[in-house]
Design a protein around this motif. Structure first.
Motif, mmCIF file in Angstrom:
data_model
loop_
_atom_site.group_PDB
_atom_site.id
_atom_site.type_symbol
_atom_site.label_atom_id
_atom_site.label_comp_id
_atom_site.label_asym_id
_atom_site.label_seq_id
_atom_site.Cartn_x
_atom_site.Cartn_y
_atom_site.Cartn_z
ATOM 1 N N ALA A 392 -55.116 31.571 73.719
ATOM 2 C CA ALA A 392 -55.082 32.314 74.981
ATOM 3 C C ALA A 392 -53.837 33.179 75.077
ATOM 4 C CB ALA A 392 -55.144 31.341 76.154
ATOM 5 N N VAL A 393 -52.734 32.705 74.528
ATOM 6 C CA VAL A 393 -51.496 33.489 74.540
ATOM 7 C C VAL A 393 -51.610 34.685 73.605
ATOM 8 C CG1 VAL A 393 -49.048 33.443 73.924
ATOM 9 C CG2 VAL A 393 -50.042 31.538 75.203
ATOM 10 N N LYS A 394 -52.229 34.481 72.451
ATOM 11 C CA LYS A 394 -52.335 35.552 71.457
ATOM 12 C C LYS A 394 -53.370 36.609 71.855
ATOM 13 C CE LYS A 394 -49.599 34.413 67.956
ATOM 14 N NZ LYS A 394 -48.579 35.348 67.390
ATOM 15 N N ALA A 395 -54.475 36.178 72.475
ATOM 16 C CA ALA A 395 -55.585 37.087 72.755
ATOM 17 C C ALA A 395 -55.231 38.093 73.844
ATOM 18 C CB ALA A 395 -56.814 36.294 73.162
ATOM 19 N N GLN A 396 -55.747 39.307 73.704
ATOM 20 C CA GLN A 396 -55.567 40.317 74.746
ATOM 21 C C GLN A 396 -56.347 39.913 76.001
ATOM 22 O OE1 GLN A 396 -55.978 44.436 73.477
ATOM 23 N NE2 GLN A 396 -55.676 43.854 71.332
ATOM 24 N N ILE A 397 -57.613 39.531 75.816
ATOM 25 C CA ILE A 397 -58.438 38.978 76.885
ATOM 26 C C ILE A 397 -59.154 37.769 76.286
ATOM 27 C CG2 ILE A 397 -60.172 39.433 78.661
ATOM 28 C CD1 ILE A 397 -59.906 42.423 78.038
ATOM 29 N N PHE A 398 -59.146 36.653 77.004
ATOM 30 C CA PHE A 398 -59.747 35.428 76.471
ATOM 31 C C PHE A 398 -60.766 34.892 77.470
ATOM 32 C CE2 PHE A 398 -59.280 30.770 75.159
ATOM 33 C CZ PHE A 398 -59.996 30.932 73.988
ATOM 34 N N LEU A 399 -62.044 34.831 77.048
ATOM 35 C CA LEU A 399 -63.118 34.276 77.876
ATOM 36 C C LEU A 399 -63.530 32.928 77.299
ATOM 37 C CD1 LEU A 399 -65.283 34.373 80.093
ATOM 38 C CD2 LEU A 399 -66.726 35.696 78.514
ATOM 39 N N ASP A 400 -63.408 31.893 78.095
ATOM 40 C CA ASP A 400 -63.733 30.538 77.684
ATOM 41 C C ASP A 400 -65.050 30.131 78.341
ATOM 42 O OD1 ASP A 400 -63.944 27.847 77.234
ATOM 43 O OD2 ASP A 400 -62.062 27.292 78.209
ATOM 44 N N THR A 401 -66.128 30.051 77.547
ATOM 45 C CA THR A 401 -67.439 29.705 78.108
ATOM 46 C C THR A 401 -67.652 28.199 78.201
ATOM 47 O OG1 THR A 401 -68.632 29.650 75.986
ATOM 48 C CG2 THR A 401 -68.395 31.805 77.079
ATOM 49 N N ARG A 402 -66.675 27.411 77.746
ATOM 50 C CA ARG A 402 -66.807 25.963 77.736
ATOM 51 C C ARG A 402 -65.886 25.264 78.726
ATOM 52 N NH1 ARG A 402 -71.541 24.394 75.352
ATOM 53 N NH2 ARG A 402 -71.975 25.768 73.600
ATOM 54 N N GLY A 403 -65.002 26.013 79.378
ATOM 55 C CA GLY A 403 -64.078 25.401 80.317
ATOM 56 C C GLY A 403 -63.115 24.447 79.664
ATOM 57 N N ALA A 404 -62.817 24.685 78.385
ATOM 58 C CA ALA A 404 -61.993 23.755 77.626
ATOM 59 C C ALA A 404 -60.514 24.116 77.602
ATOM 60 C CB ALA A 404 -62.497 23.681 76.174
ATOM 61 N N SER A 405 -60.181 25.357 77.947
ATOM 62 C CA SER A 405 -58.791 25.786 77.902
ATOM 63 C C SER A 405 -58.048 25.303 79.159
ATOM 64 C CB SER A 405 -58.728 27.317 77.817
ATOM 65 O OG SER A 405 -59.453 27.897 78.880
ATOM 66 N N PRO A 406 -56.726 25.187 79.086
ATOM 67 C CA PRO A 406 -55.951 24.750 80.245
ATOM 68 C C PRO A 406 -56.179 25.685 81.439
ATOM 69 C CG PRO A 406 -54.594 24.715 78.268
ATOM 70 C CD PRO A 406 -55.874 25.394 77.891
ATOM 71 N N ALA A 407 -56.152 25.120 82.629
ATOM 72 C CA ALA A 407 -56.381 25.907 83.844
ATOM 73 C C ALA A 407 -55.409 27.070 83.916
ATOM 74 C CB ALA A 407 -56.230 25.019 85.078
ATOM 75 N N GLY A 408 -55.946 28.261 84.154
ATOM 76 C CA GLY A 408 -55.127 29.455 84.271
ATOM 77 C C GLY A 408 -54.815 30.137 82.959
ATOM 78 N N ALA A 409 -55.191 29.515 81.827
ATOM 79 C CA ALA A 409 -54.861 30.106 80.531
ATOM 80 C C ALA A 409 -55.878 31.160 80.099
ATOM 81 C CB ALA A 409 -54.780 29.020 79.466
ATOM 82 N N ALA A 410 -57.078 31.115 80.668
ATOM 83 C CA ALA A 410 -58.138 32.027 80.233
ATOM 84 C C ALA A 410 -59.116 32.274 81.369
ATOM 85 C CB ALA A 410 -58.875 31.422 79.035
ATOM 86 N N HIS A 411 -59.938 33.280 81.189
ATOM 87 C CA HIS A 411 -61.061 33.495 82.108
ATOM 88 C C HIS A 411 -62.137 32.493 81.730
ATOM 89 C CE1 HIS A 411 -59.416 37.346 83.514
ATOM 90 N NE2 HIS A 411 -59.072 37.554 82.254
#
Length: 413
Positions: A392-411
């Motif tokens: 999420a830090v590296k990506a320009q835009i990060f879409l998480d379709t699984r809800g697995a990333s930390p809250a606020g780290a990705a769309h």
């Protein structure tokens, strides 16, 4: 060499059963009319992507498992289990052609006192109304009198390390009480608990209920995902709170599609429909399109267009930490993005070569570099090897379709 058991169909259903039987000391014959699975297994290689490992296959072979393409050997076993695939046909009904082929191969060699079991997903009434006539006409024997006939729904969950063949209760239903007991005698050798259904149709309906239960509940939570996004509500927090209820609720989570080998059955017989199941199927089939819509919207919000955008898809299998791509929504998502003019690449630690409609999709060699250079990175499957915080830090835009990333780290979806 005679065997105690013949597993007919060496795909995602038959292989795990054959593995469990061999581990239990049962001399097992694995039959498949397709020569490729037998050849791969005899060489100690897995014939199905994401199935057994090479070491597991070697243990099966050393434990008495023997693959074959010779149907004549089916006449030398005491128990035969049909594990043929039943994919959805053009009419959205389960295609029984592979079950019929397996039954005809067995019927020509069927001996008296053999126990014949069906594990393939079928509609209620199939074992008696479809399988039984093929076996009786091809053998001249009568089910329930000359040989035993029963149904047992497969309950395999690929990649589930907590529940396997041994500790998952096995439901069985026979044509007669004697058929049920004969099936129970076999399954008690590979399963810790056997559950007797009243009969064939009840056992068949267990599979129907379990599969439809999964699809209907996934459809509900997918619908909630769309609604909550429109309302600005954090669905994952909603689920986290809801699953604290100690009764009347089971948590399901949304995603870009369903995937897997089990298909929802919304039509049973010529005139019986299950409207709720049919609607659930339609909702789940819309999810790849919804993911693509979210991709286009996110790009637009960042001043970019989907046309010529570089999009990286992470995880193209249908389950985490498995190579199995059966029913994965990833190809549909990739195809739709390509039709919008996007340049699509992918990364998956379990898939080294990926094609969408025979078109090769470039694989990212350096994951973090690819995420940094892509206009949009989309997580479709959460493999444990992915550091979502770092991505999420590296990506320009990060879409998480699984809800697995930390809250606020990705769309999130």
């Amino acid at each position: 060499m005679p065997a105690d058991l013949a597993v007919i169909g060496l795909g995602h259903l038959g292989l795990p059963l054959a593995q469990a039987a061999a581990a239990a000391g049962i001399k097992t014959l694995g039959y498949d009319p397709d020569p490729r699975p037998a050849a791969e297994l005899a060489a100690g290689r897995p014939p199905v992507s994401g199935s057994l490992s090479a070491s597991e296959i070697r243990r099966m072979l050393s434990g008495g498992f023997r693959p074959t393409t010779d149907p004549a050997e089916l006449g030398r076993v005491r128990t035969a289990v049909i594990c043929a695939p039943t994919p959805l046909g053009p009419d959205r009904r389960l295609d029984l052609s592979a079950v019929g082929d397996a039954a005809r191969a067995l019927a020509a060699r069927l001996r008296p006192h053999t126990t014949v079991l069906l594990e393939s997903a079928v509609e209620p009434g199939t074992t008696e109304g479809y399988l039984r006539p093929i076996l009786e006409e091809g053998s001249g024997l009568r089910a329930g009198a000359d040989f035993h006939l029963a149904y047992s729904p497969s309950r395999l969950d690929p990649g589930n390390r907590a529940h396997g063949q041994a500790n998952t209760p096995q439901v069985i239903g026979g044509l007669t009480p004697a058929c049920t007991e004969s099936a129970a005698a076999f399954y008690s050798r590979v399963s810790d608990k056997v559950v007797r259904a009243r009969g064939l149709r009840e056992a068949e309906a267990v599979k129907l209920l379990e599969t439809n239960f999964r699809h209907v509940n996934i459809a509900l939570v997918n619908e909630m995902a769309v609604l909550c996004h429109d309302l600005g509500v954090d669905l994952w927090d909603v689920i986290r709170c809801a699953e604290t209820k100690p009764f009347g609720f089971q948590a399901f989570r949304p995603g870009p599609g369903v995937g897997g080998h089990g298909h929802p059955v919304g039509t049973v017989g010529p005139h019986r429909s299950l409207p709720l199941v049919e609607l659930a199927g339609q909702i789940n089939e819309r999810m790849p399109g919804y993911v693509v819509q979210r991709c286009a919207t996110l790009l637009n919000e960042h001043g970019k267009s989907a046309r010529a955008a570089r999009i990286l898809l992470l995880g193209v299998t249908y389950k985490p930490d498995l190579a199995d791509q059966q029913g994965s929504p990833a190809p549909e998502i990739a195809r739709r993005l390509m039709e919008l003019g996007a340049s699509v690449g992918y990364h998956d630690p379990y898939v080294t070569d990926w094609r969408v409609h025979d078109r090769p999709v470039p694989r990212a060699d350096s994951l973090y570099e690819a995420a940094a250079t892509a206009d949009l990175t989309v997580l479709l499957q959460h493999h444990r090897t992915y550091d979502l915080q770092g991505l999420a830090v590296k990506a320009q835009i990060f879409l998480d379709t699984r809800g697995a990333s930390p809250a606020g780290a990705a769309h999130r979806l």
